[in-house]
Design a protein around this motif. Structure first.
Motif, short mmCIF file in Angstrom:
data_model
loop_
_atom_site.label_atom_id
_atom_site.label_comp_id
_atom_site.label_asym_id
_atom_site.label_seq_id
_atom_site.Cartn_x
_atom_site.Cartn_y
_atom_site.Cartn_z
N LYS A 92 0.83 -1.20 0.00
CA LYS A 92 0.00 0.00 0.00
C LYS A 92 0.87 1.26 0.00
O LYS A 92 1.86 1.35 0.72
CB LYS A 92 -0.90 -0.01 1.24
CG LYS A 92 -1.94 1.09 1.26
CD LYS A 92 -2.85 0.92 2.48
CE LYS A 92 -3.90 2.01 2.54
NZ LYS A 92 -4.76 1.87 3.72
N ASP A 93 0.49 2.23 -0.82
CA ASP A 93 1.22 3.51 -0.90
C ASP A 93 0.78 4.39 0.27
O ASP A 93 -0.32 4.94 0.29
CB ASP A 93 0.89 4.19 -2.25
CG ASP A 93 1.67 5.48 -2.43
OD1 ASP A 93 2.54 5.76 -1.58
OD2 ASP A 93 1.41 6.19 -3.41
N GLU A 94 1.67 4.49 1.29
CA GLU A 94 1.29 5.17 2.53
C GLU A 94 2.10 6.43 2.82
O GLU A 94 1.94 7.02 3.89
CB GLU A 94 1.45 4.20 3.71
CG GLU A 94 0.55 2.97 3.63
CD GLU A 94 0.80 2.01 4.78
OE1 GLU A 94 -0.16 1.67 5.50
OE2 GLU A 94 1.97 1.60 4.96
N GLU A 95 2.96 6.87 1.90
CA GLU A 95 3.85 7.99 2.18
C GLU A 95 3.10 9.27 2.54
O GLU A 95 3.58 10.09 3.32
CB GLU A 95 4.76 8.27 0.97
CG GLU A 95 5.87 7.23 0.77
CD GLU A 95 5.35 5.97 0.11
OE1 GLU A 95 4.17 5.98 -0.33
OE2 GLU A 95 6.09 4.97 0.03
N TYR A 96 1.92 9.43 1.98
CA TYR A 96 1.17 10.68 2.21
C TYR A 96 0.00 10.48 3.18
O TYR A 96 -0.84 11.36 3.33
CB TYR A 96 0.62 11.21 0.88
CG TYR A 96 1.69 11.50 -0.14
CD1 TYR A 96 2.71 12.41 0.12
CD2 TYR A 96 1.67 10.86 -1.38
CE1 TYR A 96 3.69 12.68 -0.81
CE2 TYR A 96 2.65 11.12 -2.33
CZ TYR A 96 3.66 12.04 -2.04
OH TYR A 96 4.63 12.31 -2.98
N LEU A 97 -0.04 9.29 3.83
CA LEU A 97 -1.18 8.99 4.69
C LEU A 97 -0.85 9.20 6.16
O LEU A 97 0.27 8.99 6.61
CB LEU A 97 -1.63 7.54 4.48
CG LEU A 97 -2.08 7.16 3.06
CD1 LEU A 97 -2.55 5.71 3.03
CD2 LEU A 97 -3.18 8.09 2.56
N ASN A 98 -1.88 9.62 6.89
CA ASN A 98 -1.78 9.82 8.33
C ASN A 98 -2.93 9.05 8.98
O ASN A 98 -4.10 9.22 8.59
CB ASN A 98 -1.87 11.30 8.69
CG ASN A 98 -0.79 12.10 8.00
OD1 ASN A 98 0.34 12.18 8.46
ND2 ASN A 98 -1.14 12.72 6.87
N TYR A 99 -2.58 8.21 9.95
CA TYR A 99 -3.58 7.34 10.56
C TYR A 99 -3.95 7.81 11.97
O TYR A 99 -3.09 8.24 12.73
CB TYR A 99 -3.05 5.90 10.66
CG TYR A 99 -2.86 5.21 9.34
CD1 TYR A 99 -3.95 4.81 8.58
CD2 TYR A 99 -1.58 4.94 8.85
CE1 TYR A 99 -3.78 4.16 7.37
CE2 TYR A 99 -1.39 4.28 7.65
CZ TYR A 99 -2.50 3.89 6.91
OH TYR A 99 -2.32 3.25 5.71
N SER A 100 -5.24 7.64 12.28
CA SER A 100 -5.63 7.81 13.68
C SER A 100 -5.11 6.61 14.45
O SER A 100 -4.75 5.58 13.87
CB SER A 100 -7.16 7.87 13.80
OG SER A 100 -7.72 6.60 13.52
N MET A 101 -5.05 6.73 15.76
CA MET A 101 -4.54 5.62 16.56
C MET A 101 -5.39 4.37 16.37
O MET A 101 -4.87 3.25 16.32
CB MET A 101 -4.46 6.02 18.04
CG MET A 101 -3.32 7.00 18.32
SD MET A 101 -3.30 7.62 20.02
CE MET A 101 -3.08 6.12 20.95
N GLU A 102 -6.69 4.52 16.28
CA GLU A 102 -7.57 3.36 16.08
C GLU A 102 -7.26 2.66 14.77
O GLU A 102 -7.13 1.44 14.72
CB GLU A 102 -9.04 3.79 16.11
CG GLU A 102 -9.99 2.62 15.87
CD GLU A 102 -11.45 3.02 15.95
OE1 GLU A 102 -12.31 2.13 15.84
OE2 GLU A 102 -11.74 4.22 16.14
N GLU A 103 -7.15 3.42 13.71
CA GLU A 103 -6.88 2.84 12.39
C GLU A 103 -5.49 2.20 12.36
O GLU A 103 -5.30 1.11 11.80
CB GLU A 103 -6.98 3.92 11.31
CG GLU A 103 -6.77 3.43 9.89
CD GLU A 103 -7.91 2.57 9.37
OE1 GLU A 103 -7.77 2.00 8.27
OE2 GLU A 103 -8.96 2.46 10.06
#
Length: 750
Positions: free
Chosen positions: A493-504
Motif C-alpha cells: 500500500k502507498d502510505e507515504e502521504y497517509l496519516n492514521y488515527s490511533m484506532e486505524e
C-alpha cells in the motif's frame, strides 16, 4: 507265603520312610515359620499395611484426566464393589472362599494328585484368594523353581494370619484393591477406569467378568491387546457364575451373547487429555508438597492418594485439541509445500550440522575426544527408528542426522484460554504432541510477541494524554543512532502521504505509526505501563519494542490482556483450585491472583476495547467475520514477528482471553511468506475454529453470547474521527516519498 515273609520289613521301612518324610516336611515348615527362609510379616504388621495410592487430577467439571503414581492404584471400600463382581471373582478363582480359613485343603489335594500322580501340568496352583492376597502384599522375590515350595508355604502361613485378622469382606476388599491388571495398573477401580471409563460400582455383569477374567493372565487376556481371548475368558467366568448359581441359565445365555466393548482411557504421562497441562500441574504439586513438608505435613504426590481439582474445562479442552490437530496438520502441509524442493531442512547442510552439534549424542562423543567429522560420520549411520508425523508413526531405516532433518521442519504451537476475571485456565495446549515434543510453549517458551505488544504501547499513549484521534504519519523513519534502522509496513500500500488515527493504525497494525506512538509516549512509560499490566519479563529499551521484539511468556501475555476486560486489573493464570486427601478432606484451596490496582483508567480501557474490536471487524483479523462467520463480541490483536518466525493471535471476549502462538522451535527457520505465516493465517484459526464449535453447544451460551458493555458517550465521541487523513497539496508537493526521514531517537540506548 512270600508276601508274609517280606511284609514286616516293608511295613517297618515304609513306616520309617513315611515318618521321616513327615518329619522333614514338619521341620521344613517350622524353618519357614521361624524365618529361616526369610522373615514373615507378623500379625501387627498385617493389621496395619497401607496402600500406595495414585493421586488423581480432575477438571473443573469433575472429569478424571490424569494420575500421578508409582503404581496406578485407587483403593475403594467394600460397599463400592457390585455384588456381581464379587460373585464372578469367587466363582472363577475360589469357589469355596466362604468355607475355608485361608487354605483350601480340598483344592490342594486335587492339585497334588493331578500334578504328582497324573502329571497334569494344567492342574493349577490351588491358591485361595487369601493366598493370592498374601502374594499381592508380599510379592515373590525369588522365582526359581526350587523355591516354589518355600513361597507356597510362606503364602499359606500369611493367608492363615490374614484370616485371623480380617473378615471375608475385608479380605475381598484388600484383594481387589491390590491385585494387578498389568500395565502397572493395580486394583479393580483403576482397571475399571482404564478399560471402561467408569467407576467399579457402575460395572455391568459382563464388564466385571472381563476384569475378573484378566486375573489368570493379565497380558494374555488383556481385552485391548487380545479381544478374542478376553471374550472367551469372560464367557468362561460367566459359565462359572452359572455353575455356582450366581446367575440363572437364561441370564448366562444372554450375557455371553453381548459383544466385548471397551472405553479405554490412557492415564500415563504421555497420553490422554491435556498432557502439557497435567505436567505443569505435576510441577506445581511437587512445589506444594515440598512447602507442606516444611510445615510438617508429609505428602507424596505419587503415593499419597491426593485429589487435585483443576480449573480446566473438559469439553473446551477436547474441542481445543481436536481443532489444533486439524489446523496444524493442514498448516504443516501448506508450510512444506511452500518451500518445495528448496526447503532449508533439505538443502542447508550448515544448519543441519549446527543442530547436530547441539544434540546429546554429539556432546557425549565430543567429550570422549573424537573429532567433529568423525562424530558426524557416526551420527550418519542408519538403524531402525520410529518417525512420527501427522499421519502417525512409521518404522524407518534412518540415522541421527536423518532424525534431526525430519523433526526440524515441524511447526509447533501453544494456546491458552483463561477466565478474564479470575485467570482460571480453561484450556491449555503446550504443543502438538507431548510424547515427542515435551517443551511447553505456554509456560516455558519466551518468544518475541510481534504486534500483540502494540496495545500496551497505545494504552501507555492514552495514559500520558495522547488522544485516540491524534494522527501519525505512516512514512518510514530511519534512526541514525540505531545503524539506520527503519521500520516498514507489510503489504504494498502507498502510505507515504497517509496519516492514521490511533484506532486505524492499531487495528491495521501499522508498524511505522506504532514506533512513532512509542517515541512520543516515551519508552520508559511504555515499559512501566506493560509491567503494571502484568508483564514481568525484561523488555528492551529500544524503539523496536513497539514492534514486539521483547520476549514474553504466552501465559504472561494472556494475564496482561485480561486487564482490558477486568477493570484494568491483570490476572495471573492459575491451574489448581483445590487439593484434598483420599477422603475428600480439603488440604488447600487456591484463590485467584489478581492485581490490586487498575493499570489504566476506565475510559482508556473502553477506548482500547473499541480499537481492538475494530481489529476484528475491519482490521488485520477481519477474516473472523468474513471467513469464519463469527458474530460473537470479540476484540483482539494479530501479531507476526520479523522474517515470519512467530505467528500470534490474541482474542478477547467478555468472559475469556485466548492467546495462540504458532511457529517452529528452531529459530533458524520461519514461514516462507507473510501470507502463510502471518498471525491472521497461522494462529487466528485456532481460536476461530474453537469458537465456532463452542457456538454450536448451548452449554457455552453464557460465554459465547456474552456482550461487551456499551462504551460511554464520551468514549464514542473521542473515537469519532476520520480513520485516515491524506497530506494536503503543499505538504505532498514538498515531500519526497522515496526518501525516508532521518531521526535520532531520544528514547533508547544508542
Amino acid at each position: 507265603m512270600i508276601l508274609k515273609r517280606i511284609k514286616p520289613h516293608f511295613v517297618k521301612y515304609g513306616a520309617i520312610a513315611l515318618l521321616s518324610a513327615m518329619a522333614l516336611v514338619f521341620i521344613f515348615f517350622l524353618s519357614i515359620y521361624f524365618g529361616a527362609w526369610g522373615t514373615l510379616p507378623k500379625k501387627n504388621e498385617l493389621s496395619d499395611f497401607k496402600y500406595q495410592r495414585a493421586s488423581e487430577v480432575y477438571t473443573a467439571d469433575s472429569v478424571l484426566i490424569g494420575k500421578f503414581y508409582l503404581f496406578d492404584r485407587q483403593p475403594i471400600s467394600y460397599e463400592d464393589f457390585p455384588q456381581h463382581l464379587l460373585d464372578a471373582l469367587v466363582a472363577i478363582e475360589d469357589e469355596r472362599f466362604y468355607n475355608h480359613s485361608g487354605i483350601d485343603y480340598t483344592s490342594l489335594m486335587r492339585v497334588a494328585v493331578k500334578t504328582i500322580l497324573m502329571q497334569d501340568q494344567s492342574a493349577g496352583g490351588g491358591s485361595t484368594l487369601t493366598q493370592q492376597l498374601a502374594k499381592n502384599l508380599y510379592p515373590r522375590k525369588d522365582r526359581k523353581k526350587a523355591n516354589i515350595a518355600v513361597n507356597k508355604v510362606k503364602e499359606m502361613i500369611i493367608a492363615s494370619r490374614l484370616e485371623d485378622l480380617y473378615s471375608k469382606e475385608e479380605i475381598l476388599t484388600h484383594y481387589l484393591n491390590t491385585v494387578s491388571f498389568g500395565d502397572n495398573v493395580f486394583g479393580v477401580e483403576s482397571a475399571s477406569l482404564k478399560f471402561f471409563n467408569k467407576r467399579t460400582k457402575q460395572l455391568t455383569v459382563e464388564e466385571a467378568a472381563v476384569l475378573v477374567g484378566m486375573l489368570k493372565a493379565t497380558y494374555g487376556y488383556n481385552p485391548r491387546v487380545f479381544p478374542e481371548n478376553s471374550f472367551n475368558r469372560r464367557n468362561l467366568v460367566l459359565q462359572s457364575m452359572y455353575s455356582n448359581e450366581f446367575v440363572s441359565e437364561s441370564q448366562k445365555d444372554s450375557l455371553i451373547q453381548i459383544p466385548l466393548k471397551l472405553d479405554y482411557q490412557e492415564f500415563d504421562h504421555n497420553s490422554g487429555l491435556a498432557p502439557y497441562f497435567r505436567e505443569e500441574v505435576r510441577k506445581q504439586m511437587i512445589k506444594w508438597a515440598k512447602a507442606q513438608k516444611e510445615k510438617g505435613n508429609d505428602y507424596n504426590i505419587y503415593t499419597s492418594g491426593l485429589k487435585v481439582y483443576t480449573t480446566l474445562n473438559y469439553k473446551m479442552q477436547v474441542i481445543a485439541e481436536d481443532v489444533m490437530k486439524a489446523h496444524m496438520k493442514s498448516l504443516q502441509q501448506s508450510f512444506e509445500k511452500s518451500y518445495g524442493k528448496n526447503a532449508p531442512w533439505k538443502t542447508d547442510k550448515t544448519l543441519l550440522t549446527k543442530l547436530a552439534k547441539k544434540t546429546v549424542a554429539f556432546q557425549r562423543l565430543k567429550k570422549s575426544g573424537l573429532a567433529d567429522n568423525v562424530i558426524l560420520d557416526s551420527l550418519a549411520k542408519k538403524r531402525k527408528m520410529t518417525f512420527v508425523d501427522w499421519e502417525g508413526e512409521k518404522s524407518v531405516e534412518a540415522s541421527t542426522l536423518d532424525s534431526i532433518q525430519h523433526y526440524m521442519k515441524f511447526l509447533n504451537t501453544g494456546s491458552l484460554a483463561i477466565d478474564s476475571k479470575t485467570g482460571a485456565v480453561q484450556t491449555w495446549i503446550g504443543g502438538v504432541d507431548f510424547e515427542h515434543f515435551k517443551y511447553d510453549h505456554v509456560a516455558q517458551s519466551k518468544r518475541q510477541v510481534g504486534s500483540t505488544f502494540k496495545p500496551f504501547v497505545y494504552t501507555a499513549a492514552l495514559e500520558v494524554g495522547i488522544e485516540p484521534c491524534t494522527y501519525f504519519s505512516a512514512q518510514e523513519v530511519e534512526y541514525k543512532n540505531l545503524k539506520g534502522w527503519s521500520p516498514s509496513n507489510s503489504g504494498e500500500k502507498d502510505e507515504e502521504y497517509l496519516n492514521y488515527s490511533m484506532e486505524e493504525a492499531l487495528s491495521n497494525s501499522v508498524n511505522t505509526v506504532a514506533v512513532k506512538v512509542l517515541e512520543q509516549t516515551g519508552i520508559e512509560n511504555v515499559i512501566v505501563q506493560a509491567k503494571n499490566m502484568g508483564i514481568f519479563s525484561e523488555l528492551p529499551h529500544q524503539p523496536s519494542l513497539a514492534l514486539g521484539t521483547g520476549e514474553i511468556y504466552l501465559n504472561e501475555l494472556a494475564g496482561a490482556y485480561a486487564s482490558y476486560v477486568n477493570g484494568g486489573k491483570a490476572v495471573y493464570p492459575y491451574l489448581i483450585q483445590g487439593i484434598t486427601n483420599q477422603k475428600d478432606s480439603i488440604l488447600e484451596h487456591f484463590e485467584p491472583k489478581r492485581a490490586r490496582k487498575s493499570a489504566f483508567s476506565e475510559e482508556n480501557r473502553q477506548i482500547m476495547i473499541e480499537i481492538m474490536k475494530s481489529t476484528i471487524n475491519s482490521g488485520t483479523a477481519s477474516r473472523i467475520r468474513s471467513s469464519y462467520k463469527l458474530n460473537n463480541d470479540i476484540a483482539g490483536k494479530t501479531g507476526t514477528t520479523q522474517n515470519n518466525k512467530d505467528a500470534w493471535f490474541v482474542a478477547l471476549t467478555p468472559k475469556l482471553v485466548h492467546v495462540t502462538w504458532v511457529g517452529l522451535d528452531n529459530h533458524e527457520i520461519g514461514f516462507r511468506s507473510t501470507r502463510l505465516g502471518q498471525g491472521a493465517n497461522a494462529a487466528l484459526p485456532l481460536f476461530a475454529l474453537w469458537m465456532q464449535k463452542l457456538n454450536k453447544n448451548p452449554e457455552f451460551d453464557d460465554i459465547t453470547k456474552a456482550r461487551f458493555k456499551r462504551p460511554s458517550s464520551r468514549v464514542l465521541e473521542k473515537l469519532d474521527c476520520e480513520p485516515v487523513k491524506r497530506d494536503g497539496f503543499f505538504k505532498r508537493l514538498f515531500k519526497n516519498p522515496n526518501k525516508s526521514k532521518k531521526f535520532r531517537t531520544k528514547n533508547s540506548n544508542p
